[in-house]
Design a protein around this motif. Structure first.
Motif, PDB file in Angstrom:
ATOM      1  N   TYR A 125     -28.435   0.923   0.194  1.00 25.97           N
ATOM      2  CA  TYR A 125     -27.261   0.711  -0.638  1.00 25.97           C
ATOM      3  C   TYR A 125     -27.711   0.656  -2.085  1.00 25.97           C
ATOM      4  CZ  TYR A 125     -28.507  -4.301  -0.458  1.00 25.97           C
ATOM      5  OH  TYR A 125     -29.153  -5.507  -0.530  1.00 25.97           O
ATOM      6  N   SER A 126     -26.792   0.981  -2.967  1.00 24.82           N
ATOM      7  CA  SER A 126     -27.114   1.005  -4.387  1.00 24.82           C
ATOM      8  C   SER A 126     -25.917   0.521  -5.191  1.00 24.82           C
ATOM      9  CB  SER A 126     -27.522   2.409  -4.817  1.00 24.82           C
ATOM     10  OG  SER A 126     -26.477   3.312  -4.550  1.00 24.82           O
ATOM     11  N   VAL A 127     -26.245  -0.001  -6.380  1.00 28.04           N
ATOM     12  CA  VAL A 127     -25.201  -0.528  -7.245  1.00 28.04           C
ATOM     13  C   VAL A 127     -25.655  -0.384  -8.691  1.00 28.04           C
ATOM     14  CG1 VAL A 127     -26.089  -2.891  -7.088  1.00 28.04           C
ATOM     15  CG2 VAL A 127     -23.704  -2.516  -7.703  1.00 28.04           C
ATOM     16  N   ASP A 128     -24.727  -0.037  -9.580  1.00 26.47           N
ATOM     17  CA  ASP A 128     -25.010  -0.021 -11.015  1.00 26.47           C
ATOM     18  C   ASP A 128     -24.916  -1.453 -11.523  1.00 26.47           C
ATOM     19  OD1 ASP A 128     -25.344   2.680 -10.980  1.00 26.47           O
ATOM     20  OD2 ASP A 128     -23.432   3.151 -11.948  1.00 26.47           O
ATOM     21  N   LEU A 129     -25.981  -1.936 -12.138  1.00 25.55           N
ATOM     22  CA  LEU A 129     -26.033  -3.302 -12.648  1.00 25.55           C
ATOM     23  C   LEU A 129     -25.430  -3.378 -14.046  1.00 25.55           C
ATOM     24  CD1 LEU A 129     -29.641  -4.167 -11.463  1.00 25.55           C
ATOM     25  CD2 LEU A 129     -27.488  -4.800 -10.374  1.00 25.55           C
ATOM     26  N   PRO A 130     -24.983  -4.550 -14.463  1.00 27.14           N
ATOM     27  CA  PRO A 130     -24.393  -4.702 -15.799  1.00 27.14           C
ATOM     28  C   PRO A 130     -25.358  -4.398 -16.939  1.00 27.14           C
ATOM     29  CG  PRO A 130     -23.880  -6.619 -14.444  1.00 27.14           C
ATOM     30  CD  PRO A 130     -24.848  -5.776 -13.674  1.00 27.14           C
ATOM     31  N   ASP A 131     -26.664  -4.488 -16.691  1.00 27.99           N
ATOM     32  CA  ASP A 131     -27.630  -4.232 -17.765  1.00 27.99           C
ATOM     33  C   ASP A 131     -27.984  -2.749 -17.904  1.00 27.99           C
ATOM     34  OD1 ASP A 131     -29.317  -3.723 -15.637  1.00 27.99           O
ATOM     35  OD2 ASP A 131     -30.695  -5.367 -16.055  1.00 27.99           O
ATOM     36  N   GLY A 132     -27.312  -1.863 -17.173  1.00 25.53           N
ATOM     37  CA  GLY A 132     -27.528  -0.427 -17.299  1.00 25.53           C
ATOM     38  C   GLY A 132     -28.447   0.172 -16.254  1.00 25.53           C
ATOM     39  N   ARG A 133     -29.127  -0.642 -15.472  1.00 24.37           N
ATOM     40  CA  ARG A 133     -30.006  -0.119 -14.433  1.00 24.37           C
ATOM     41  C   ARG A 133     -29.231   0.111 -13.142  1.00 24.37           C
ATOM     42  NH1 ARG A 133     -34.333  -4.486 -13.603  1.00 24.37           N
ATOM     43  NH2 ARG A 133     -32.454  -5.753 -13.784  1.00 24.37           N
ATOM     44  N   ARG A 134     -29.825   0.878 -12.263  1.00 29.26           N
ATOM     45  CA  ARG A 134     -29.274   1.090 -10.923  1.00 29.26           C
ATOM     46  C   ARG A 134     -30.240   0.479  -9.922  1.00 29.26           C
ATOM     47  NH1 ARG A 134     -25.234   3.666  -8.714  1.00 29.26           N
ATOM     48  NH2 ARG A 134     -25.370   4.544  -6.650  1.00 29.26           N
ATOM     49  N   GLN A 135     -29.737  -0.414  -9.078  1.00 26.97           N
ATOM     50  CA  GLN A 135     -30.554  -1.054  -8.053  1.00 26.97           C
ATOM     51  C   GLN A 135     -30.318  -0.332  -6.730  1.00 26.97           C
ATOM     52  OE1 GLN A 135     -29.302  -4.951  -6.774  1.00 26.97           O
ATOM     53  NE2 GLN A 135     -31.389  -5.525  -6.237  1.00 26.97           N
ATOM     54  N   THR A 136     -31.406   0.032  -6.051  1.00 32.98           N
ATOM     55  CA  THR A 136     -31.333   0.686  -4.753  1.00 32.98           C
ATOM     56  C   THR A 136     -32.165  -0.114  -3.762  1.00 32.98           C
ATOM     57  OG1 THR A 136     -31.091   2.847  -5.797  1.00 32.98           O
ATOM     58  CG2 THR A 136     -31.728   2.821  -3.480  1.00 32.98           C
ATOM     59  N   VAL A 137     -31.595  -0.385  -2.619  1.00 34.27           N
ATOM     60  CA  VAL A 137     -32.285  -1.113  -1.555  1.00 34.27           C
ATOM     61  C   VAL A 137     -32.327  -0.215  -0.328  1.00 34.27           C
ATOM     62  CG1 VAL A 137     -32.303  -3.165  -0.082  1.00 34.27           C
ATOM     63  CG2 VAL A 137     -31.451  -3.316  -2.428  1.00 34.27           C
ATOM     64  N   ASN A 138     -33.523   0.148   0.098  1.00 36.01           N
ATOM     65  CA  ASN A 138     -33.734   0.879   1.348  1.00 36.01           C
ATOM     66  C   ASN A 138     -34.231  -0.135   2.368  1.00 36.01           C
ATOM     67  OD1 ASN A 138     -33.205   3.583   0.351  1.00 36.01           O
ATOM     68  ND2 ASN A 138     -35.074   3.297  -0.820  1.00 36.01           N
ATOM     69  N   TYR A 139     -33.662  -0.112   3.558  1.00 33.09           N
ATOM     70  CA  TYR A 139     -34.017  -1.129   4.536  1.00 33.09           C
ATOM     71  C   TYR A 139     -34.104  -0.565   5.945  1.00 33.09           C
ATOM     72  CZ  TYR A 139     -28.976  -1.186   5.328  1.00 33.09           C
ATOM     73  OH  TYR A 139     -27.681  -0.818   5.584  1.00 33.09           O
ATOM     74  N   LYS A 140     -34.816  -1.316   6.784  1.00 39.25           N
ATOM     75  CA  LYS A 140     -34.915  -1.032   8.207  1.00 39.25           C
ATOM     76  C   LYS A 140     -34.899  -2.372   8.925  1.00 39.25           C
ATOM     77  CE  LYS A 140     -37.634   1.108  11.819  1.00 39.25           C
ATOM     78  NZ  LYS A 140     -38.846   1.825  12.196  1.00 39.25           N
ATOM     79  N   ALA A 141     -34.227  -2.436  10.056  1.00 33.27           N
ATOM     80  CA  ALA A 141     -34.163  -3.673  10.828  1.00 33.27           C
ATOM     81  C   ALA A 141     -34.251  -3.341  12.308  1.00 33.27           C
ATOM     82  CB  ALA A 141     -32.864  -4.414  10.536  1.00 33.27           C
ATOM     83  N   ASP A 142     -35.092  -4.089  13.011  1.00 30.35           N
ATOM     84  CA  ASP A 142     -35.169  -4.002  14.462  1.00 30.35           C
ATOM     85  C   ASP A 142     -35.563  -5.362  15.006  1.00 30.35           C
ATOM     86  OD1 ASP A 142     -37.956  -4.271  14.234  1.00 30.35           O
ATOM     87  OD2 ASP A 142     -38.299  -2.126  14.379  1.00 30.35           O
ATOM     88  N   LYS A 143     -35.581  -5.493  16.315  1.00 30.69           N
ATOM     89  CA  LYS A 143     -35.835  -6.817  16.881  1.00 30.69           C
ATOM     90  C   LYS A 143     -37.312  -7.192  16.884  1.00 30.69           C
ATOM     91  CE  LYS A 143     -35.979  -5.743  21.811  1.00 30.69           C
ATOM     92  NZ  LYS A 143     -35.355  -6.062  23.090  1.00 30.69           N
ATOM     93  N   TYR A 144     -38.194  -6.280  16.530  1.00 30.43           N
ATOM     94  CA  TYR A 144     -39.619  -6.581  16.516  1.00 30.43           C
ATOM     95  C   TYR A 144     -40.115  -6.992  15.129  1.00 30.43           C
ATOM     96  CZ  TYR A 144     -39.222  -4.256  20.985  1.00 30.43           C
ATOM     97  OH  TYR A 144     -38.820  -3.914  22.242  1.00 30.43           O
ATOM     98  N   GLN A 145     -39.712  -6.249  14.090  1.00 30.49           N
ATOM     99  CA  GLN A 145     -40.176  -6.540  12.733  1.00 30.49           C
ATOM    100  C   GLN A 145     -39.145  -7.284  11.908  1.00 30.49           C
ATOM    101  OE1 GLN A 145     -41.301  -2.757  11.128  1.00 30.49           O
ATOM    102  NE2 GLN A 145     -43.250  -2.739  12.207  1.00 30.49           N
ATOM    103  N   GLY A 146     -37.927  -7.384  12.376  1.00 27.23           N
ATOM    104  CA  GLY A 146     -36.871  -8.034  11.613  1.00 27.23           C
ATOM    105  C   GLY A 146     -36.342  -7.112  10.529  1.00 27.23           C
ATOM    106  N   PHE A 147     -35.858  -7.706   9.455  1.00 26.35           N
ATOM    107  CA  PHE A 147     -35.278  -6.962   8.337  1.00 26.35           C
ATOM    108  C   PHE A 147     -36.359  -6.747   7.278  1.00 26.35           C
ATOM    109  CE2 PHE A 147     -33.039  -6.766   4.265  1.00 26.35           C
ATOM    110  CZ  PHE A 147     -32.078  -5.805   4.533  1.00 26.35           C
ATOM    111  N   VAL A 148     -36.641  -5.480   6.961  1.00 29.64           N
ATOM    112  CA  VAL A 148     -37.645  -5.138   5.954  1.00 29.64           C
ATOM    113  C   VAL A 148     -36.948  -4.298   4.887  1.00 29.64           C
ATOM    114  CG1 VAL A 148     -39.834  -3.988   5.512  1.00 29.64           C
ATOM    115  CG2 VAL A 148     -39.464  -5.130   7.698  1.00 29.64           C
TER     116      VAL A 148
END
Length: 104
Positions: A67-90
């Motif tokens: 997911y991504s969002v334009d921040l108020p300070d002009g930057r764009r934040q992007t979060v790439n993630y993977k989740a499973d029952k062995y490693q959890g949320f990364v």
């Protein structure tokens, strides 16, 4: 009288031990097989300046998305993630653009 109470008690304990107990059930969400899915959405509103979105997919065992969002300070934040029952949320968080004060 006391002997009758003891005999009844011993019969009840013997009956309870003779019959197998019901197995402990797993929670409902662990009983159901997970189904693959895919979805995504995006919002871009020029009037308010909102710009964000998300994409996610699952093969029934692991969830992968971003997911991504334009921040108020002009930057764009992007979060790439993977989740499973062995490693959890990364998650891997990254920023693009240069931060600046909106009134300068």
């Amino acid at each position: 009288m006391f002997v009758k109470v003891v005999v009844v008690f011993l019969v009840m304990v013997g009956a309870a031990l003779a019959f197998p107990h019901a197995p402990v059930q797993q929670p409902y969400y662990e009983q159901q097989p997970l189904m693959p899915y895919e979805f995504g959405f995006g919002v871009q509103d020029k009037y308010s300046g909102q710009n964000f979105g998300q994409r996610e997919r699952s093969d029934g065992r692991a969830v992968v998305g971003s997911y991504s969002v334009d921040l108020p300070d002009g930057r764009r934040q992007t979060v790439n993630y993977k989740a499973d029952k062995y490693q959890g949320f990364v998650a891997d968080v990254s920023y693009t653009g240069q931060a600046h004060h909106p009134y300068h």
